[in-house]
Design a protein around this motif. Structure first.
Motif, PDB file in Angstrom:
ATOM      1  N   PHE A   1     -62.505  11.516 -37.498  1.00 42.47           N
ATOM      2  CA  PHE A   1     -63.564  12.308 -38.124  1.00 42.47           C
ATOM      3  C   PHE A   1     -63.043  13.690 -38.497  1.00 42.47           C
ATOM      4  N   ASP A   2     -63.811  14.400 -39.296  1.00 41.85           N
ATOM      5  CA  ASP A   2     -63.302  15.698 -39.747  1.00 41.85           C
ATOM      6  C   ASP A   2     -63.448  16.788 -38.673  1.00 41.85           C
ATOM      7  N   ASP A   3     -64.018  16.446 -37.491  1.00 35.12           N
ATOM      8  CA  ASP A   3     -63.927  17.381 -36.362  1.00 35.12           C
ATOM      9  C   ASP A   3     -62.670  17.100 -35.523  1.00 35.12           C
ATOM     10  N   ASP A   4     -61.733  16.327 -36.107  1.00 28.28           N
ATOM     11  CA  ASP A   4     -60.474  15.986 -35.431  1.00 28.28           C
ATOM     12  C   ASP A   4     -60.708  15.226 -34.131  1.00 28.28           C
ATOM     13  N   VAL A   5     -61.711  14.368 -34.156  1.00 25.19           N
ATOM     14  CA  VAL A   5     -61.952  13.455 -33.038  1.00 25.19           C
ATOM     15  C   VAL A   5     -61.621  12.043 -33.526  1.00 25.19           C
ATOM     16  N   ILE A   6     -60.883  11.320 -32.699  1.00 22.34           N
ATOM     17  CA  ILE A   6     -60.542   9.934 -33.029  1.00 22.34           C
ATOM     18  C   ILE A   6     -61.447   9.010 -32.231  1.00 22.34           C
ATOM     19  N   GLU A   7     -62.109   8.103 -32.937  1.00 20.19           N
ATOM     20  CA  GLU A   7     -62.978   7.114 -32.288  1.00 20.19           C
ATOM     21  C   GLU A   7     -62.330   5.748 -32.412  1.00 20.19           C
ATOM     22  N   ARG A   8     -62.134   5.104 -31.253  1.00 22.80           N
ATOM     23  CA  ARG A   8     -61.574   3.752 -31.275  1.00 22.80           C
ATOM     24  C   ARG A   8     -62.499   2.793 -30.540  1.00 22.80           C
ATOM     25  N   GLU A   9     -62.856   1.708 -31.206  1.00 25.41           N
ATOM     26  CA  GLU A   9     -63.573   0.639 -30.510  1.00 25.41           C
ATOM     27  C   GLU A   9     -62.546  -0.244 -29.816  1.00 25.41           C
ATOM     28  N   PHE A  10     -62.959  -0.794 -28.686  1.00 28.31           N
ATOM     29  CA  PHE A  10     -62.041  -1.692 -27.973  1.00 28.31           C
ATOM     30  C   PHE A  10     -62.832  -2.813 -27.317  1.00 28.31           C
TER      31      PHE A  10
ATOM     32  N   ARG B   1     -76.477   8.685 -30.213  1.00 22.61           N
ATOM     33  CA  ARG B   1     -76.641   9.713 -29.201  1.00 22.61           C
ATOM     34  C   ARG B   1     -75.353   9.888 -28.376  1.00 22.61           C
ATOM     35  N   VAL B   2     -74.801   8.764 -27.949  1.00 23.15           N
ATOM     36  CA  VAL B   2     -73.604   8.802 -27.105  1.00 23.15           C
ATOM     37  C   VAL B   2     -72.412   9.348 -27.896  1.00 23.15           C
ATOM     38  N   ALA B   3     -72.275   8.896 -29.136  1.00 28.28           N
ATOM     39  CA  ALA B   3     -71.147   9.360 -29.956  1.00 28.28           C
ATOM     40  C   ALA B   3     -71.258  10.862 -30.208  1.00 28.28           C
ATOM     41  N   GLY B   4     -72.489  11.349 -30.395  1.00 28.49           N
ATOM     42  CA  GLY B   4     -72.683  12.792 -30.591  1.00 28.49           C
ATOM     43  C   GLY B   4     -72.187  13.584 -29.389  1.00 28.49           C
TER      44      GLY B   4
ATOM     45  N   ARG C   1     -68.241  13.248 -29.086  1.00 27.09           N
ATOM     46  CA  ARG C   1     -67.498  14.035 -30.083  1.00 27.09           C
ATOM     47  C   ARG C   1     -67.612  15.517 -29.774  1.00 27.09           C
ATOM     48  N   TYR C   2     -68.757  15.939 -29.249  1.00 28.43           N
ATOM     49  CA  TYR C   2     -68.900  17.347 -28.833  1.00 28.43           C
ATOM     50  C   TYR C   2     -67.921  17.655 -27.702  1.00 28.43           C
ATOM     51  N   TYR C   3     -67.878  16.787 -26.714  1.00 28.83           N
ATOM     52  CA  TYR C   3     -66.953  16.992 -25.589  1.00 28.83           C
ATOM     53  C   TYR C   3     -65.504  17.068 -26.078  1.00 28.83           C
ATOM     54  N   ALA C   4     -65.173  16.189 -27.011  1.00 28.32           N
ATOM     55  CA  ALA C   4     -63.784  16.151 -27.506  1.00 28.32           C
ATOM     56  C   ALA C   4     -63.480  17.376 -28.362  1.00 28.32           C
ATOM     57  N   ALA C   5     -64.360  17.671 -29.315  1.00 23.81           N
ATOM     58  CA  ALA C   5     -64.067  18.729 -30.289  1.00 23.81           C
ATOM     59  C   ALA C   5     -64.181  20.114 -29.656  1.00 23.81           C
TER      60      ALA C   5
ATOM     61  N   GLU D   1     -78.652  21.188 -22.881  1.00 24.60           N
ATOM     62  CA  GLU D   1     -78.061  20.528 -21.712  1.00 24.60           C
ATOM     63  C   GLU D   1     -76.713  19.888 -22.041  1.00 24.60           C
ATOM     64  N   LEU D   2     -76.477  19.610 -23.318  1.00 28.61           N
ATOM     65  CA  LEU D   2     -75.173  19.081 -23.718  1.00 28.61           C
ATOM     66  C   LEU D   2     -74.087  20.078 -23.332  1.00 28.61           C
ATOM     67  N   ASP D   3     -74.315  21.323 -23.686  1.00 28.95           N
ATOM     68  CA  ASP D   3     -73.326  22.348 -23.374  1.00 28.95           C
ATOM     69  C   ASP D   3     -73.246  22.597 -21.858  1.00 28.95           C
ATOM     70  N   ALA D   4     -74.393  22.565 -21.200  1.00 23.80           N
ATOM     71  CA  ALA D   4     -74.386  22.755 -19.738  1.00 23.80           C
ATOM     72  C   ALA D   4     -73.571  21.653 -19.066  1.00 23.80           C
ATOM     73  N   GLY D   5     -73.690  20.440 -19.571  1.00 23.59           N
ATOM     74  CA  GLY D   5     -72.900  19.333 -19.033  1.00 23.59           C
ATOM     75  C   GLY D   5     -71.409  19.540 -19.268  1.00 23.59           C
ATOM     76  N   ALA D   6     -71.070  19.954 -20.473  1.00 25.17           N
ATOM     77  CA  ALA D   6     -69.657  20.174 -20.796  1.00 25.17           C
ATOM     78  C   ALA D   6     -69.068  21.267 -19.906  1.00 25.17           C
ATOM     79  N   ARG D   7     -69.850  22.278 -19.629  1.00 22.75           N
ATOM     80  CA  ARG D   7     -69.342  23.378 -18.797  1.00 22.75           C
ATOM     81  C   ARG D   7     -69.216  22.938 -17.339  1.00 22.75           C
ATOM     82  N   PHE D   8     -70.139  22.093 -16.895  1.00 21.81           N
ATOM     83  CA  PHE D   8     -70.024  21.514 -15.552  1.00 21.81           C
ATOM     84  C   PHE D   8     -68.706  20.736 -15.426  1.00 21.81           C
ATOM     85  N   PHE D   9     -68.441  19.870 -16.394  1.00 25.17           N
ATOM     86  CA  PHE D   9     -67.199  19.085 -16.316  1.00 25.17           C
ATOM     87  C   PHE D   9     -65.960  19.976 -16.461  1.00 25.17           C
TER      88      PHE D   9
END
Lengths: 247, 247
Positions: A9-18, A57-60, A63-67, A234-242
Protein backbone atom coordinates in the motif's frame (compact mmCIF):
# COMPACT_ATOMS: atom_id res chain seq x y z
CA UNK A 1 2.75 -21.70 5.70
CA UNK A 2 2.07 -20.55 2.17
CA UNK A 3 1.66 -16.93 1.12
CA UNK A 4 -1.18 -16.64 -1.37
CA UNK A 5 -1.09 -12.92 -2.17
CA UNK A 6 1.04 -9.85 -1.60
CA UNK A 7 0.09 -6.22 -1.86
CA UNK A 8 2.03 -3.07 -1.02
CA UNK A 9 0.00 0.00 0.00
CA UNK A 10 1.07 3.59 -0.36
CA UNK A 11 1.57 3.84 3.43
CA UNK A 12 4.50 1.42 2.85
CA UNK A 13 2.69 -1.45 4.52
CA UNK A 14 2.88 -4.88 2.93
CA UNK A 15 -0.18 -7.11 3.29
CA UNK A 16 0.22 -10.82 2.65
CA UNK A 17 -2.52 -13.41 2.81
CA UNK A 18 -1.43 -16.86 3.87
CA UNK A 19 -2.75 -20.29 4.75
CA UNK A 20 -1.37 -22.44 7.51
CA UNK A 21 -2.67 -26.01 7.80
CA UNK A 22 -5.77 -24.87 5.97
CA UNK A 23 -6.36 -21.81 8.18
CA UNK A 24 -6.51 -18.53 6.27
CA UNK A 25 -4.66 -15.57 7.74
CA UNK A 26 -3.27 -12.16 6.91
CA UNK A 27 0.10 -10.65 7.78
CA UNK A 28 0.89 -6.93 7.69
CA UNK A 29 4.46 -5.67 7.95
CA UNK A 30 6.13 -2.30 7.51
CA UNK A 31 8.04 -2.39 4.20
CA UNK A 32 11.13 -1.30 6.12
CA UNK A 33 11.18 -4.45 8.27
CA UNK A 34 14.11 -6.69 7.33
CA UNK A 35 16.50 -9.31 8.68
CA UNK A 36 18.77 -6.52 9.87
CA UNK A 37 15.85 -4.46 11.27
CA UNK A 38 13.24 -7.00 12.45
CA UNK A 39 10.05 -5.84 14.16
CA UNK A 40 7.81 -7.05 17.04
CA UNK A 41 4.57 -8.86 16.30
CA UNK A 42 0.98 -8.20 17.35
CA UNK A 43 -1.54 -11.02 16.99
CA UNK A 44 -5.00 -9.59 16.27
CA UNK A 45 -7.74 -11.91 17.49
CA UNK A 46 -10.96 -11.61 15.51
CA UNK A 47 -14.36 -11.00 17.06
CA UNK A 48 -16.72 -13.94 16.53
CA UNK A 49 -17.87 -12.71 13.11
CA UNK A 50 -15.09 -14.17 11.04
CA UNK A 51 -12.42 -12.59 8.88
CA UNK A 52 -14.56 -11.51 5.96
CA UNK A 53 -16.94 -9.33 7.99
CA UNK A 54 -14.17 -7.76 10.08
CA UNK A 55 -11.39 -7.46 7.50
CA UNK A 56 -11.73 -3.68 6.97
CA UNK A 57 -11.61 -2.91 10.68
CA UNK A 58 -8.73 -5.28 11.42
CA UNK A 59 -6.71 -4.19 8.39
CA UNK A 60 -7.15 -0.54 9.42
CA UNK A 61 -5.68 -1.30 12.82
CA UNK A 62 -2.87 -3.45 11.47
CA UNK A 63 -1.83 -0.86 8.89
CA UNK A 64 -1.88 1.88 11.54
CA UNK A 65 0.35 -0.22 13.80
CA UNK A 66 2.73 -0.91 10.92
CA UNK A 67 2.84 2.57 9.39
CA UNK A 68 2.83 4.65 12.59
CA UNK A 69 4.54 2.37 15.11
CA UNK A 70 6.56 -0.15 13.11
CA UNK A 71 4.79 -3.31 14.28
CA UNK A 72 4.02 -6.43 12.26
CA UNK A 73 0.47 -7.73 12.84
CA UNK A 74 -1.27 -10.91 11.90
CA UNK A 75 -4.70 -12.42 12.16
CA UNK A 76 -6.10 -15.88 11.49
CA UNK A 77 -9.65 -17.04 10.86
CA UNK A 78 -11.48 -18.29 13.95
CA UNK A 79 -12.29 -22.00 14.24
CA UNK A 80 -15.72 -22.68 12.72
CA UNK A 81 -15.93 -19.35 10.85
CA UNK A 82 -15.66 -18.42 7.17
CA UNK A 83 -14.77 -21.43 5.02
CA UNK A 84 -13.48 -23.40 8.00
CA UNK A 85 -15.31 -26.56 9.17
CA UNK A 86 -18.19 -25.77 11.51
CA UNK A 87 -17.87 -26.68 15.20
CA UNK A 88 -21.05 -28.65 15.95
CA UNK A 89 -20.82 -28.17 19.72
CA UNK A 90 -20.51 -24.40 19.34
CA UNK A 91 -23.34 -24.25 16.79
CA UNK A 92 -25.55 -26.18 19.18
CA UNK A 93 -24.62 -23.88 22.05
CA UNK A 94 -25.41 -20.86 19.90
CA UNK A 95 -28.86 -22.27 19.16
CA UNK A 96 -29.38 -23.04 22.86
CA UNK A 97 -28.32 -19.52 23.76
CA UNK A 98 -30.79 -17.96 21.32
CA UNK A 99 -33.60 -20.13 22.61
CA UNK A 100 -32.83 -19.36 26.25
CA UNK A 101 -32.46 -15.62 25.72
CA UNK A 102 -35.66 -15.43 23.69
CA UNK A 103 -37.45 -17.22 26.50
CA UNK A 104 -36.06 -14.60 28.89
CA UNK A 105 -34.21 -17.25 30.87
CA UNK A 106 -30.65 -16.83 32.19
CA UNK A 107 -27.76 -18.40 30.34
CA UNK A 108 -26.45 -21.47 32.12
CA UNK A 109 -22.78 -22.13 32.76
CA UNK A 110 -23.10 -25.20 30.55
CA UNK A 111 -24.18 -23.16 27.54
CA UNK A 112 -21.44 -20.55 28.09
CA UNK A 113 -18.82 -23.28 28.39
CA UNK A 114 -20.04 -25.03 25.24
CA UNK A 115 -20.11 -21.71 23.37
CA UNK A 116 -16.61 -20.59 24.26
CA UNK A 117 -14.34 -23.42 25.43
CA UNK A 118 -14.20 -25.40 22.15
CA UNK A 119 -13.18 -22.18 20.42
CA UNK A 120 -10.47 -21.57 23.01
CA UNK A 121 -9.21 -25.15 22.90
CA UNK A 122 -8.82 -25.03 19.14
CA UNK A 123 -7.69 -21.44 18.65
CA UNK A 124 -4.87 -21.37 21.20
CA UNK A 125 -2.69 -24.05 19.52
CA UNK A 126 -3.48 -22.47 16.15
CA UNK A 127 -2.13 -19.13 17.39
CA UNK A 128 0.93 -20.90 18.73
CA UNK A 129 1.58 -22.59 15.35
CA UNK A 130 1.10 -19.19 13.70
CA UNK A 131 3.66 -17.65 16.05
CA UNK A 132 6.11 -20.45 15.27
CA UNK A 133 6.10 -19.68 11.57
CA UNK A 134 5.82 -15.89 11.78
CA UNK A 135 8.67 -15.57 14.27
CA UNK A 136 10.81 -17.65 11.89
CA UNK A 137 10.46 -14.97 9.21
CA UNK A 138 13.62 -12.86 9.04
CA UNK A 139 11.74 -9.54 9.27
CA UNK A 140 9.91 -10.47 12.52
CA UNK A 141 11.64 -11.21 15.81
CA UNK A 142 9.13 -10.59 18.60
CA UNK A 143 8.33 -9.95 21.39
CA UNK A 144 4.68 -10.76 20.73
CA UNK A 145 1.54 -8.97 21.84
CA UNK A 146 -2.04 -10.19 21.55
CA UNK A 147 -5.08 -8.04 21.10
CA UNK A 148 -8.63 -8.62 20.26
CA UNK A 149 -11.96 -9.98 20.20
CA UNK A 150 -12.82 -13.24 21.84
CA UNK A 151 -11.36 -12.33 25.21
CA UNK A 152 -11.32 -15.92 26.47
CA UNK A 153 -8.88 -16.90 23.71
CA UNK A 154 -6.58 -14.05 24.67
CA UNK A 155 -6.69 -14.98 28.35
CA UNK A 156 -5.89 -18.65 27.72
CA UNK A 157 -3.14 -17.76 25.24
CA UNK A 158 -1.62 -15.35 27.77
CA UNK A 159 -1.33 -18.06 30.43
CA UNK A 160 -0.24 -20.73 27.96
CA UNK A 161 2.49 -19.16 25.84
CA UNK A 162 5.34 -17.19 27.44
CA UNK A 163 6.13 -15.52 24.13
CA UNK A 164 3.07 -13.28 24.69
CA UNK A 165 4.45 -10.29 26.60
CA UNK A 166 1.44 -7.95 26.66
CA UNK A 167 -2.24 -8.12 25.75
CA UNK A 168 -4.90 -5.62 24.78
CA UNK A 169 -8.23 -7.31 25.42
CA UNK A 170 -11.77 -6.34 24.47
CA UNK A 171 -14.18 -7.12 27.29
CA UNK A 172 -16.98 -9.38 26.13
CA UNK A 173 -19.71 -11.39 27.72
CA UNK A 174 -19.91 -15.11 28.20
CA UNK A 175 -16.77 -15.80 30.19
CA UNK A 176 -16.53 -19.43 31.29
CA UNK A 177 -15.56 -19.98 34.93
CA UNK A 178 -12.42 -21.79 33.73
CA UNK A 179 -11.32 -18.59 31.99
CA UNK A 180 -11.83 -16.49 35.13
CA UNK A 181 -9.55 -19.01 36.87
CA UNK A 182 -7.02 -18.58 34.06
CA UNK A 183 -7.26 -14.79 34.49
CA UNK A 184 -5.91 -15.08 38.04
CA UNK A 185 -2.76 -16.68 36.59
CA UNK A 186 -2.17 -13.99 33.98
CA UNK A 187 0.89 -11.95 34.89
CA UNK A 188 1.64 -9.91 31.77
CA UNK A 189 0.69 -6.23 31.34
CA UNK A 190 -2.90 -5.83 30.17
CA UNK A 191 -4.99 -3.08 28.69
CA UNK A 192 -8.69 -3.97 28.69
CA UNK A 193 -11.28 -2.12 26.62
CA UNK A 194 -14.82 -2.01 27.97
CA UNK A 195 -17.75 -0.42 26.17
CA UNK A 196 -19.75 1.04 29.05
CA UNK A 197 -23.15 0.83 27.31
CA UNK A 198 -22.62 -2.47 25.53
CA UNK A 199 -26.09 -3.94 25.02
CA UNK A 200 -24.86 -7.52 24.78
CA UNK A 201 -22.30 -7.35 27.53
CA UNK A 202 -22.70 -7.75 31.28
CA UNK A 203 -20.78 -4.75 32.65
CA UNK A 204 -20.36 -6.22 36.11
CA UNK A 205 -19.01 -9.49 34.71
CA UNK A 206 -16.42 -7.50 32.76
CA UNK A 207 -15.40 -5.52 35.85
CA UNK A 208 -15.16 -8.77 37.83
CA UNK A 209 -12.93 -10.29 35.15
CA UNK A 210 -10.72 -7.19 35.18
CA UNK A 211 -10.50 -7.50 38.93
CA UNK A 212 -9.54 -11.17 38.66
CA UNK A 213 -6.51 -10.68 36.42
CA UNK A 214 -3.31 -11.37 38.35
CA UNK A 215 -1.24 -8.85 36.40
CA UNK A 216 0.59 -6.23 38.39
CA UNK A 217 0.10 -3.78 35.55
CA UNK A 218 -3.45 -3.76 34.23
CA UNK A 219 -5.44 -0.84 32.88
CA UNK A 220 -9.13 -0.69 32.09
CA UNK A 221 -10.27 1.78 29.45
CA UNK A 222 -14.05 2.12 29.73
CA UNK A 223 -15.73 4.31 27.14
CA UNK A 224 -19.28 5.41 26.58
CA UNK A 225 -21.01 3.73 23.69
CA UNK A 226 -22.27 0.38 22.52
CA UNK A 227 -20.45 -2.76 21.48
CA UNK A 228 -19.14 -1.44 18.16
CA UNK A 229 -18.60 2.13 19.36
CA UNK A 230 -14.97 1.90 20.51
CA UNK A 231 -13.63 5.43 20.04
CA UNK A 232 -11.04 6.02 17.36
CA UNK A 233 -8.53 7.33 19.92
CA UNK A 234 -8.27 3.89 21.53
CA UNK A 235 -6.36 2.77 18.44
CA UNK A 236 -3.53 5.08 19.37
CA UNK A 237 -3.81 4.20 23.07
CA UNK A 238 -3.40 0.54 22.12
CA UNK A 239 -0.39 1.25 19.94
CA UNK A 240 1.25 3.19 22.75
CA UNK A 241 0.54 0.37 25.21
CA UNK A 242 2.28 -2.11 22.91
CA UNK A 243 5.13 0.31 22.29
CA UNK A 244 5.77 0.45 26.05
CA UNK A 245 5.93 -3.32 26.35
CA UNK A 246 7.17 -4.70 23.04
CA UNK A 247 9.91 -2.24 22.10
CA UNK B 1 -3.01 39.33 40.13
CA UNK B 2 0.59 39.91 41.06
CA UNK B 3 3.50 37.76 39.92
CA UNK B 4 5.91 37.21 42.81
CA UNK B 5 8.64 35.15 41.13
CA UNK B 6 9.74 33.99 37.71
CA UNK B 7 12.04 31.15 36.77
CA UNK B 8 12.98 29.70 33.40
CA UNK B 9 13.96 26.02 33.32
CA UNK B 10 16.18 24.37 30.76
CA UNK B 11 13.14 22.63 29.22
CA UNK B 12 12.11 26.16 28.12
CA UNK B 13 9.24 26.28 30.56
CA UNK B 14 8.63 29.47 32.53
CA UNK B 15 7.28 29.08 36.06
CA UNK B 16 5.74 32.11 37.72
CA UNK B 17 4.32 32.25 41.23
CA UNK B 18 1.45 34.67 41.72
CA UNK B 19 -1.10 35.81 44.25
CA UNK B 20 -4.67 36.66 43.41
CA UNK B 21 -6.81 38.20 46.16
CA UNK B 22 -4.46 36.61 48.68
CA UNK B 23 -4.56 33.15 47.08
CA UNK B 24 -1.16 31.79 46.10
CA UNK B 25 -0.83 30.12 42.73
CA UNK B 26 1.67 29.00 40.11
CA UNK B 27 1.57 29.43 36.34
CA UNK B 28 3.67 27.41 33.91
CA UNK B 29 3.95 28.42 30.25
CA UNK B 30 6.09 27.29 27.34
CA UNK B 31 8.66 30.02 26.69
CA UNK B 32 7.50 30.07 23.07
CA UNK B 33 3.94 31.16 24.00
CA UNK B 34 3.29 34.76 22.91
CA UNK B 35 0.59 37.16 21.82
CA UNK B 36 1.00 35.95 18.26
CA UNK B 37 1.15 32.28 19.31
CA UNK B 38 -1.06 31.96 22.40
CA UNK B 39 -1.65 28.58 24.03
CA UNK B 40 -4.56 26.75 25.72
CA UNK B 41 -4.76 26.54 29.49
CA UNK B 42 -5.05 23.58 31.86
CA UNK B 43 -6.17 24.25 35.43
CA UNK B 44 -4.59 21.72 37.79
CA UNK B 45 -6.72 21.16 40.87
CA UNK B 46 -4.72 20.15 43.94
CA UNK B 47 -5.45 17.09 46.05
CA UNK B 48 -6.51 18.01 49.59
CA UNK B 49 -2.93 18.22 50.86
CA UNK B 50 -2.19 21.77 49.81
CA UNK B 51 0.32 23.23 47.40
CA UNK B 52 3.47 22.76 49.44
CA UNK B 53 3.15 18.99 49.80
CA UNK B 54 2.12 18.45 46.18
CA UNK B 55 4.27 21.04 44.40
CA UNK B 56 6.81 18.57 42.99
CA UNK B 57 4.15 16.30 41.52
CA UNK B 58 2.07 19.14 40.09
CA UNK B 59 5.07 21.02 38.69
CA UNK B 60 6.26 17.82 36.99
CA UNK B 61 2.92 17.45 35.23
CA UNK B 62 2.69 21.12 34.31
CA UNK B 63 6.20 21.23 32.87
CA UNK B 64 5.54 18.08 30.86
CA UNK B 65 2.37 19.61 29.43
CA UNK B 66 4.24 22.81 28.56
CA UNK B 67 7.42 21.29 27.18
CA UNK B 68 5.92 18.31 25.33
CA UNK B 69 2.48 19.56 24.33
CA UNK B 70 2.60 23.36 24.42
CA UNK B 71 -0.01 23.92 27.13
CA UNK B 72 -0.03 26.57 29.84
CA UNK B 73 -1.02 25.19 33.26
CA UNK B 74 -1.90 26.83 36.53
CA UNK B 75 -2.75 25.80 40.03
CA UNK B 76 -4.03 27.69 43.06
CA UNK B 77 -3.95 26.80 46.74
CA UNK B 78 -7.09 25.11 48.06
CA UNK B 79 -9.34 27.02 50.48
CA UNK B 80 -8.24 26.31 54.06
CA UNK B 81 -4.84 24.88 53.10
CA UNK B 82 -1.28 26.21 53.42
CA UNK B 83 -1.24 29.78 54.71
CA UNK B 84 -4.87 30.35 53.82
CA UNK B 85 -7.49 30.89 56.57
CA UNK B 86 -8.83 27.62 57.96
CA UNK B 87 -12.41 26.60 57.14
CA UNK B 88 -13.96 25.80 60.56
CA UNK B 89 -16.82 23.76 59.11
CA UNK B 90 -14.43 21.57 57.12
CA UNK B 91 -12.05 21.16 60.09
CA UNK B 92 -14.99 20.07 62.21
CA UNK B 93 -16.15 17.61 59.55
CA UNK B 94 -12.61 16.20 59.31
CA UNK B 95 -12.59 15.61 63.07
CA UNK B 96 -16.06 14.03 62.87
CA UNK B 97 -14.91 11.79 60.04
CA UNK B 98 -11.87 10.58 61.98
CA UNK B 99 -14.00 9.85 65.02
CA UNK B 100 -16.64 7.97 63.04
CA UNK B 101 -14.12 5.92 61.04
CA UNK B 102 -12.15 5.02 64.17
CA UNK B 103 -15.39 3.85 65.77
CA UNK B 104 -16.00 1.70 62.70
CA UNK B 105 -19.23 3.53 61.92
CA UNK B 106 -20.28 4.55 58.42
CA UNK B 107 -19.79 8.14 57.27
CA UNK B 108 -23.05 10.04 57.20
CA UNK B 109 -24.15 12.21 54.28
CA UNK B 110 -24.00 15.18 56.65
CA UNK B 111 -20.30 14.68 57.34
CA UNK B 112 -19.48 14.17 53.65
CA UNK B 113 -21.41 17.32 52.72
CA UNK B 114 -19.68 19.35 55.44
CA UNK B 115 -16.29 18.01 54.39
CA UNK B 116 -16.61 18.75 50.69
CA UNK B 117 -19.29 21.33 49.86
CA UNK B 118 -17.69 24.36 51.59
CA UNK B 119 -14.51 23.61 49.63
CA UNK B 120 -16.48 23.43 46.40
CA UNK B 121 -18.45 26.60 47.14
CA UNK B 122 -15.30 28.57 47.75
CA UNK B 123 -12.96 27.01 45.20
CA UNK B 124 -15.21 27.30 42.14
CA UNK B 125 -15.44 31.13 42.08
CA UNK B 126 -11.73 31.27 42.87
CA UNK B 127 -10.97 29.18 39.79
CA UNK B 128 -13.26 31.42 37.76
CA UNK B 129 -11.42 34.55 38.94
CA UNK B 130 -8.14 32.82 38.12
CA UNK B 131 -9.39 32.05 34.61
CA UNK B 132 -10.45 35.68 34.17
CA UNK B 133 -6.95 36.97 34.78
CA UNK B 134 -4.99 34.16 33.10
CA UNK B 135 -7.06 34.30 29.92
CA UNK B 136 -6.36 38.05 29.79
CA UNK B 137 -2.63 37.36 29.49
CA UNK B 138 -1.51 37.79 25.88
CA UNK B 139 0.25 34.40 25.75
CA UNK B 140 -2.84 32.42 26.85
CA UNK B 141 -6.10 32.27 24.88
CA UNK B 142 -7.93 29.10 25.94
CA UNK B 143 -9.82 26.86 25.55
CA UNK B 144 -9.51 25.71 29.13
CA UNK B 145 -9.23 22.21 30.56
CA UNK B 146 -9.46 21.19 34.22
CA UNK B 147 -7.71 18.28 35.79
CA UNK B 148 -7.14 17.12 39.26
CA UNK B 149 -7.65 16.22 42.71
CA UNK B 150 -10.76 17.10 44.58
CA UNK B 151 -13.13 15.65 42.01
CA UNK B 152 -16.17 17.47 43.41
CA UNK B 153 -14.57 20.83 42.62
CA UNK B 154 -13.93 19.72 39.05
CA UNK B 155 -17.49 18.48 38.61
CA UNK B 156 -19.05 21.70 39.91
CA UNK B 157 -16.66 23.83 37.85
CA UNK B 158 -17.52 21.84 34.73
CA UNK B 159 -21.25 22.51 35.11
CA UNK B 160 -20.74 26.12 36.17
CA UNK B 161 -18.28 27.62 33.71
CA UNK B 162 -18.68 27.10 29.96
CA UNK B 163 -15.05 28.03 29.37
CA UNK B 164 -14.09 24.57 30.66
CA UNK B 165 -14.10 22.38 27.55
CA UNK B 166 -12.67 19.10 28.87
CA UNK B 167 -11.79 17.64 32.24
CA UNK B 168 -9.42 14.97 33.49
CA UNK B 169 -10.69 13.92 36.91
CA UNK B 170 -9.15 11.77 39.62
CA UNK B 171 -11.78 9.57 41.24
CA UNK B 172 -11.92 10.10 44.99
CA UNK B 173 -14.19 9.15 47.81
CA UNK B 174 -16.63 11.31 49.69
CA UNK B 175 -18.85 12.53 46.86
CA UNK B 176 -21.81 14.57 48.16
CA UNK B 177 -25.18 13.70 46.65
CA UNK B 178 -25.38 17.23 45.25
CA UNK B 179 -22.22 16.55 43.23
CA UNK B 180 -23.65 13.32 41.80
CA UNK B 181 -26.61 15.43 40.67
CA UNK B 182 -24.19 17.93 39.11
CA UNK B 183 -22.45 15.05 37.35
CA UNK B 184 -25.62 14.23 35.42
CA UNK B 185 -25.51 17.77 33.97
CA UNK B 186 -21.87 17.58 32.87
CA UNK B 187 -21.68 17.47 29.09
CA UNK B 188 -18.01 18.03 28.29
CA UNK B 189 -15.55 15.26 27.39
CA UNK B 190 -14.13 13.56 30.49
CA UNK B 191 -11.25 11.28 31.27
CA UNK B 192 -11.51 9.82 34.77
CA UNK B 193 -8.62 8.16 36.56
CA UNK B 194 -9.46 5.45 39.09
CA UNK B 195 -6.90 3.63 41.21
CA UNK B 196 -8.34 0.13 41.38
CA UNK B 197 -6.81 -0.75 44.75
CA UNK B 198 -7.20 2.64 46.42
CA UNK B 199 -7.40 1.92 50.15
CA UNK B 200 -9.24 5.13 50.97
CA UNK B 201 -11.61 5.09 48.02
CA UNK B 202 -14.91 3.31 47.53
CA UNK B 203 -14.49 1.69 44.12
CA UNK B 204 -18.19 1.19 43.55
CA UNK B 205 -18.94 4.83 44.41
CA UNK B 206 -16.38 5.90 41.82
CA UNK B 207 -17.90 3.62 39.17
CA UNK B 208 -21.36 4.96 40.04
CA UNK B 209 -20.13 8.54 39.65
CA UNK B 210 -18.55 7.67 36.30
CA UNK B 211 -21.86 6.15 35.26
CA UNK B 212 -23.75 9.28 36.34
CA UNK B 213 -21.80 11.74 34.18
CA UNK B 214 -23.98 13.03 31.36
CA UNK B 215 -21.09 13.46 28.93
CA UNK B 216 -21.38 11.74 25.58
CA UNK B 217 -17.63 11.21 25.56
CA UNK B 218 -16.31 9.87 28.82
CA UNK B 219 -13.44 7.48 29.41
CA UNK B 220 -12.48 5.71 32.62
CA UNK B 221 -8.85 4.71 33.06
CA UNK B 222 -8.67 2.24 35.93
CA UNK B 223 -5.20 1.12 36.95
CA UNK B 224 -3.89 -1.33 39.50
CA UNK B 225 -2.33 0.27 42.53
CA UNK B 226 -3.15 2.38 45.54
CA UNK B 227 -4.14 6.01 45.84
CA UNK B 228 -0.75 7.48 45.01
CA UNK B 229 0.22 4.81 42.48
CA UNK B 230 -1.09 6.41 39.28
CA UNK B 231 1.19 5.00 36.56
CA UNK B 232 3.59 7.36 34.84
CA UNK B 233 2.03 6.63 31.44
CA UNK B 234 -1.23 8.29 32.47
CA UNK B 235 0.59 11.62 32.26
CA UNK B 236 0.92 11.18 28.54
CA UNK B 237 -2.61 9.80 28.21
CA UNK B 238 -3.88 12.95 29.93
CA UNK B 239 -1.86 15.22 27.65
CA UNK B 240 -3.23 13.45 24.60
CA UNK B 241 -6.79 13.74 25.92
CA UNK B 242 -6.37 17.50 26.32
CA UNK B 243 -4.68 17.76 22.93
CA UNK B 244 -7.74 16.18 21.30
CA UNK B 245 -10.10 18.66 22.96
CA UNK B 246 -8.21 21.90 23.50
CA UNK B 247 -6.23 22.21 20.26
Amino acid sequence: MRFTSEQRFDDDVIEREFTLDGIPGVLWTPASASASAPVPLILIGLPPLGLQKTYARVAGRARYYAAQYGFASATIELPGMGDRPRLPEVEQARADMRRVLQAGEPLTDEIVDALILPLVDQAVPEWQATMDVLLALPEIDGPVGYEGGVISIGVRLAVTDPRIKAAGLFAGSFIPAAIVEDAREVGIPLQVLLQWDDEGNDRQASLDLFDAFGSKEKTLHANTGGHTGVPQYELDAGARFFTRHLK
